[in-house]
Design an enzyme around this catalytic site. Structure first.
Site, PDB file in Angstrom:
ATOM      1  N   GLY A  48       0.851  -1.201   0.000  1.00  0.00           N
ATOM      2  CA  GLY A  48       0.000   0.000   0.000  1.00  0.00           C
ATOM      3  C   GLY A  48       0.875   1.235   0.000  1.00  0.00           C
ATOM      4  N   SER A  50       1.711   3.605  -2.333  1.00  0.00           N
ATOM      5  CA  SER A  50       1.656   4.650  -3.357  1.00  0.00           C
ATOM      6  C   SER A  50       0.961   5.933  -2.932  1.00  0.00           C
ATOM      7  CB  SER A  50       0.983   4.096  -4.615  1.00  0.00           C
ATOM      8  OG  SER A  50      -0.263   3.524  -4.287  1.00  0.00           O
ATOM      9  N   ALA A 112      -2.477  -6.882  -4.160  1.00  0.00           N
ATOM     10  CA  ALA A 112      -1.719  -7.413  -3.013  1.00  0.00           C
ATOM     11  C   ALA A 112      -2.405  -8.606  -2.352  1.00  0.00           C
ATOM     12  CB  ALA A 112      -1.512  -6.306  -1.975  1.00  0.00           C
ATOM     13  N   TYR A 235     -17.938   4.281  12.789  1.00  0.00           N
ATOM     14  CA  TYR A 235     -16.578   3.810  12.534  1.00  0.00           C
ATOM     15  C   TYR A 235     -16.172   2.682  13.490  1.00  0.00           C
ATOM     16  CZ  TYR A 235     -11.932   3.508  10.733  1.00  0.00           C
ATOM     17  OH  TYR A 235     -10.801   2.999  10.160  1.00  0.00           O
ATOM     18  N   LYS A 244     -11.081  -3.546  12.037  1.00  0.00           N
ATOM     19  CA  LYS A 244      -9.902  -3.028  12.750  1.00  0.00           C
ATOM     20  C   LYS A 244      -9.642  -3.846  14.026  1.00  0.00           C
ATOM     21  CE  LYS A 244      -8.564   0.267   9.950  1.00  0.00           C
ATOM     22  NZ  LYS A 244      -7.440  -0.034   9.036  1.00  0.00           N
TER      23      LYS A 244
HETATM   24  P1  NAD Z   1      -4.917   5.327   0.776  1.00  0.00           P
HETATM   25  O1  NAD Z   1      -6.167   5.156  -0.012  1.00  0.00           O
HETATM   26  O2  NAD Z   1      -4.198   6.621   0.644  1.00  0.00           O
HETATM   27  O3  NAD Z   1      -3.853   4.168   0.451  1.00  0.00           O
HETATM   28  C1  NAD Z   1      -4.234   2.880   0.121  1.00  0.00           C
HETATM   29  C2  NAD Z   1      -3.071   2.141  -0.512  1.00  0.00           C
HETATM   30  O4  NAD Z   1      -3.468   0.758  -0.712  1.00  0.00           O
HETATM   31  C3  NAD Z   1      -2.647   2.658  -1.882  1.00  0.00           C
HETATM   32  O5  NAD Z   1      -1.246   2.545  -2.014  1.00  0.00           O
HETATM   33  C4  NAD Z   1      -3.325   1.676  -2.856  1.00  0.00           C
HETATM   34  O6  NAD Z   1      -2.695   1.554  -4.113  1.00  0.00           O
HETATM   35  C5  NAD Z   1      -3.205   0.401  -2.059  1.00  0.00           C
HETATM   36  N1  NAD Z   1      -4.156  -0.644  -2.433  1.00  0.00           N
HETATM   37  C6  NAD Z   1      -5.512  -0.633  -2.355  1.00  0.00           C
HETATM   38  N2  NAD Z   1      -6.013  -1.814  -2.771  1.00  0.00           N
HETATM   39  C7  NAD Z   1      -4.949  -2.594  -3.110  1.00  0.00           C
HETATM   40  C8  NAD Z   1      -4.796  -3.916  -3.596  1.00  0.00           C
HETATM   41  N3  NAD Z   1      -5.835  -4.711  -3.806  1.00  0.00           N
HETATM   42  N4  NAD Z   1      -3.542  -4.361  -3.855  1.00  0.00           N
HETATM   43  C9  NAD Z   1      -2.450  -3.578  -3.655  1.00  0.00           C
HETATM   44  N5  NAD Z   1      -2.541  -2.321  -3.170  1.00  0.00           N
HETATM   45  C10 NAD Z   1      -3.761  -1.847  -2.903  1.00  0.00           C
HETATM   46  O7  NAD Z   1      -5.341   5.038   2.268  1.00  0.00           O
HETATM   47  P2  NAD Z   1      -4.766   5.466   3.702  1.00  0.00           P
HETATM   48  O8  NAD Z   1      -5.744   6.420   4.289  1.00  0.00           O
HETATM   49  O9  NAD Z   1      -3.322   5.797   3.660  1.00  0.00           O
HETATM   50  O10 NAD Z   1      -4.983   4.091   4.479  1.00  0.00           O
HETATM   51  C11 NAD Z   1      -3.957   3.188   4.787  1.00  0.00           C
HETATM   52  C12 NAD Z   1      -4.267   2.535   6.130  1.00  0.00           C
HETATM   53  O11 NAD Z   1      -4.273   3.546   7.138  1.00  0.00           O
HETATM   54  C13 NAD Z   1      -5.656   1.877   6.180  1.00  0.00           C
HETATM   55  O12 NAD Z   1      -5.570   0.693   6.932  1.00  0.00           O
HETATM   56  C14 NAD Z   1      -6.484   2.903   6.924  1.00  0.00           C
HETATM   57  O13 NAD Z   1      -7.588   2.340   7.597  1.00  0.00           O
HETATM   58  C15 NAD Z   1      -5.449   3.419   7.900  1.00  0.00           C
HETATM   59  N6  NAD Z   1      -5.782   4.707   8.539  1.00  0.00           N
HETATM   60  C16 NAD Z   1      -6.246   5.760   7.792  1.00  0.00           C
HETATM   61  C17 NAD Z   1      -6.592   6.953   8.436  1.00  0.00           C
HETATM   62  C18 NAD Z   1      -7.118   8.143   7.667  1.00  0.00           C
HETATM   63  O14 NAD Z   1      -7.708   9.036   8.268  1.00  0.00           O
HETATM   64  N7  NAD Z   1      -6.892   8.216   6.376  1.00  0.00           N
HETATM   65  C19 NAD Z   1      -6.426   7.074   9.824  1.00  0.00           C
HETATM   66  C20 NAD Z   1      -5.906   5.995  10.547  1.00  0.00           C
HETATM   67  C21 NAD Z   1      -5.613   4.805   9.887  1.00  0.00           C
HETATM   68 NA    NA Z   2      -1.352   3.933   2.249  1.00  0.00          NA
END
Ligand code: NAD
Ligand code: NA
Length: 394
Positions: A48, A50, A112, A235, A244
């Site tokens: 993940g 990118s 992935a 949530y 989660k």
């Molecule tokens: P994001 O959408 O920016 O990043 C998601 C990443 O997953 C990207 O790199 C995408 O290409 C990759 N991805 C998605 N499906 C895929 C697949 N099938 N195969 C390979 N790669 C795949 O999201 P984010 O907000 O950075 O979230 C990342 C983690 O952080 C998650 O678990 C999310 O719950 C957690 N999180 C997010 C927040 C928030 O507020 N954004 C807060 C706390 C925790």
């Molecule tokens: Na990410």
């Protein structure tokens, strides 16, 4: 081509390569300004990698600790006249900068969840890096094709057991309205756990360990969220929260499996931030707009890169890793500060379409949203042609 934002609801269908490059170089500059992380990682796999927290993890590893990185993600490449998704251009920029610094950086674009991409990753590690000492698991996906059965699971963001009703905002228009979300079924809960729970994280670690590509004392970290009372029914106590919970339990299971190589698995609870994943969740954009206001006023606002740098520097690589009573790392500590939460909760009760411009940081939300796609930089002339057909160096 000339690339302008084309927005449909909470997604933008276009991305600007130069703006995405700016997102990456800004994060690199921040990391460099903070300096080297003592005893940081050396060979890092980010799943993940990118966008969002995963991209920030890759940048902090490379530019805060001179790490070799392998990034796995799922992005659409560009086609003639059709820009790629932002994570593609982010990776083009990241690899360019990493290579310029003499750092190893390679990427794998694909699903992935699949066995095929896991195998490809292992082959790459075996041929190039040999061993990995940090695995970051930062997937955010609405669906999963099960690697063994090919069954498709879709995740939902719904309350459990009781209808949820609260305020929400359309962050483009600033209209505050009530949203009503009916509870999900047991099957939807299970599907959401399939997609966003810890099953795939565990599969990754199982196969990396079986293939003997994990270093002694390796760490693996996945990201979670807790959040305030107002979002709890939708949530943390909703379908996604159950996923989660599962992810957090998986950390203990994985740690047990890594015992013989002195490895450990952690979940880090991160701050609410504007990413492609979070803008799709009802109620969260309104909460984030109020949170940004409160945190900026107190001088404790952070983006993904600030969060991850602080995670690495003060939690993961500072000796003893501090955790809460549930074994989780808390880098959402500033978001959850009682004074911040009290302020947000007061603003929440007051906020309407009429006053949102003043009492919330809706502009900050919107700016962050457009920046995810590379738009809104004063230094970029968006009327100028740009090459959309950029390739990841590899
Ligand atoms: P994001 O959408 O920016 O990043 C998601 C990443 O997953 C990207 O790199 C995408 O290409 C990759 N991805 C998605 N499906 C895929 C697949 N099938 N195969 C390979 N790669 C795949 O999201 P984010 O907000 O950075 O979230 C990342 C983690 O952080 C998650 O678990 C999310 O719950 C957690 N999180 C997010 C927040 C928030 O507020 N954004 C807060 C706390 C925790
Ligand atoms: Na990410």
């Amino acid at each position: 081509m000339i690339i302008k934002p084309r927005v449909r609801g909470f997604i933008c269908l276009t991305a600007h390569p130069e703006g995405c490059e700016k997102n990456v170089t800004n994060q690199i500059d921040f990391t460099k300004s903070k300096g080297e992380i003592a005893d940081g990682p050396k060979n890092v796999l980010v799943i993940g990698a990118s966008t969002g927290f995963g991209l920030a993890s890759r940048i902090v590893s490379a530019f805060g600790s001179d790490s070799s990185t392998i990034g796995v993600f799922f992005e659409k490449p560009p086609m003639e006249g059709k820009p790629a998704t932002p994570g593609w251009y982010n990776t083009v920029a990241f690899e360019k900068e990493a290579h310029a610094k003499g750092l190893y950086a390679k990427s794998i674009n694909g699903d992935a969840f699949s066995n095929e991409i896991k195998q490809k990753t292992i082959d790459l590690i075996k041929s190039d890096l040999k061993k990995i000492d940090l695995v970051i698991y930062s997937l955010a996906s609405p669906r999963k094709v099960h690697p063994d059965t090919q069954q498709v699971y879709n995740s939902v963001i719904k309350p459990i057991g009781k209808t949820f009703e609260n305020k929400t905002v359309d962050f483009h228009s600033g209209t505050v309205s009530n949203v009503v979300i009916e509870p999900c079924t047991e099957e939807e809960v299970n599907n959401t756990i399939e997609v966003m729970g810890g099953d795939d994280w565990e599969r990754w670690i199982d196969v990396l360990k079986k293939e003997d590509v994990l270093s002694p004392e390796c760490l693996t970290v996945a990201y979670s969220y807790v959040g305030p009372e107002v979002t709890t029914p939708i949530y943390r106590n909703g379908s996604i929260g159950r996923a989660k919970d599962h992810l957090e339990q998986s950390a203990f299971k994985i740690s047990e499996k890594l015992k013989d190589i002195d490895g450990k698995a952690y979940v880090s609870v991160n701050k609410a931030l504007v990413t492609q994943a979070s803008s799709a969740i009802p109620v969260i954009p309104l909460y984030i707009s109020l949170l940004y206001k409160a945190m900026k006023e107190e001088g404790v606002h952070e983006g993904c890169i600030e969060q991850i740098y602080r995670l690495f520097e003060t939690k993961l690589f500072s000796g003893e890793i501090p955790t809460d009573e549930k074994g989780r790392i808390r880098i959402d500590d500033w978001e959850m500060r009682p004074d911040i939460q009290e302020k947000v909760s007061q603003l929440w009760d007051k906020v309407t379409t009429e006053n949102i411009g003043e009492i919330a940081d809706l502009e900050g939300y919107r700016n962050d949203f457009f920046k995810l796609f590379g738009f809104g930089y004063d230094s970029i002339d968006y009327d100028v042609e740009v090459n959309e057909l950029q390739e990841i160096p590899g």
